[in-house]
Write a protein that holds these residues in place. Structure first.
Motif, PDB file in Angstrom:
ATOM      1  N   PRO A 131       0.930  -1.217   0.179  1.00 14.62           N
ATOM      2  CA  PRO A 131      -0.133   0.059  -0.019  1.00 14.62           C
ATOM      3  C   PRO A 131       0.719   1.283  -0.073  1.00 14.62           C
ATOM      4  CG  PRO A 131      -0.533  -1.557   1.747  1.00 14.62           C
ATOM      5  CD  PRO A 131       0.444  -2.072   1.013  1.00 14.62           C
ATOM      6  N   ASP A 134       1.014   2.523  -3.545  1.00 19.69           N
ATOM      7  CA  ASP A 134      -0.146   2.734  -4.131  1.00 19.69           C
ATOM      8  C   ASP A 134      -0.239   2.659  -5.586  1.00 19.69           C
ATOM      9  OD1 ASP A 134      -2.840   3.748  -4.215  1.00 19.69           O
ATOM     10  OD2 ASP A 134      -2.254   5.775  -4.559  1.00 19.69           O
ATOM     11  N   SER A 137      -3.661   1.731  -7.602  1.00 21.47           N
ATOM     12  CA  SER A 137      -4.478   2.863  -8.199  1.00 21.47           C
ATOM     13  C   SER A 137      -4.150   3.240  -9.540  1.00 21.47           C
ATOM     14  CB  SER A 137      -4.386   3.979  -7.099  1.00 21.47           C
ATOM     15  OG  SER A 137      -3.144   4.355  -7.277  1.00 21.47           O
ATOM     16  N   THR A 138      -2.966   2.853 -10.105  1.00 19.17           N
ATOM     17  CA  THR A 138      -2.841   3.051 -11.423  1.00 19.17           C
ATOM     18  C   THR A 138      -3.705   2.221 -12.307  1.00 19.17           C
ATOM     19  OG1 THR A 138      -1.156   1.382 -11.779  1.00 19.17           O
ATOM     20  CG2 THR A 138      -0.272   3.493 -10.834  1.00 19.17           C
ATOM     21  N   GLY A 139      -4.540   1.266 -11.931  1.00 19.93           N
ATOM     22  CA  GLY A 139      -5.022   0.512 -12.814  1.00 19.93           C
ATOM     23  C   GLY A 139      -4.525  -0.573 -13.503  1.00 19.93           C
TER      24      GLY A 139
END
Length: 189
Positions: A131, A134, A137-139
């Motif tokens: 986490p 992250d 979160s970029t996909g």
């Protein structure tokens, strides 16, 4: 054997594209209703053989893909800086015991979320779910970083030798897919 035709749960290349839409952002070749490894070999023989690397990175389960990236770059050790070799050693430890908090911590403190070298990409792919970075979160899945690391390594090879090395890397990836598929079919029984 029926299990082999069903490479890691994907009957066709299109199934992988449907399951993982991010792959379409990393490669231009359209997905076809062809068995995955056949599609992969067709990419290797096609105009953009690098896309066979991309496809393999997405086809392999995450931990296997990270290991494949590690193995590819290990073959290019003489083209890598000392720092990259240190990162590869951390990745190797992580692959051996991904749940080990010591390996996770070592990787976490070594990873640069804006990687600039081949092994930095592979290290990032190993730490992808952390986490702190992250990256989810970029996909993009971790396969995106595995692909980037291997292609960055290939870019350091002379043009004359590049296709031969790329082919060897893809063949290694295909063998890993076959081993993973066998392992999964054994686990299913």
């Amino acid at each position: 054997m029926a299990a082999m035709a069903n490479e890691l749960g994907y009957r066709t290349a299109r199934d992988l594209f449907l399951a993982c839409p991010a792959i379409a952002r990393d490669m231009k070749s359209p997905a076809v209703a062809q068995p995955p490894l056949e599609f992969c070999r067709a990419l290797l023989a096609g105009r953009v053989p690098e896309e066979a690397v991309t496809f393999c990175a997405y086809l392999l389960p995450e931990r296997a893909a990270v290991w494949w990236g590690h193995e590819c770059l290990s073959h290019l050790a003489e083209l890598l800086a000392e720092r990259d070799l240190e990162l590869l050693a951390l990745v190797s430890d992580w692959v051996g015991e991904p749940g080990n908090p010591r390996h996770r911590a070592a990787l976490g403190s070594a990873v640069d979320p804006s990687p600039a070298t081949p092994a930095a990409w592979i290290a990032l792919s190993a730490a992808w779910r952390d986490p702190a970075f992250d990256m989810l979160s970029t996909g993009f899945p971790a396969a995106h970083a595995v692909n980037a690391g291997i292609l960055a390594g290939l870019a350091r090879i002379s043009t004359a030798d590049r296709f031969a090395v790329l082919s060897a890397f893809v063949e290694m990836g295909i063998q890993m897919v076959e081993m993973e598929a066998q392992r999964q079919s054994v686990d299913a029984y």
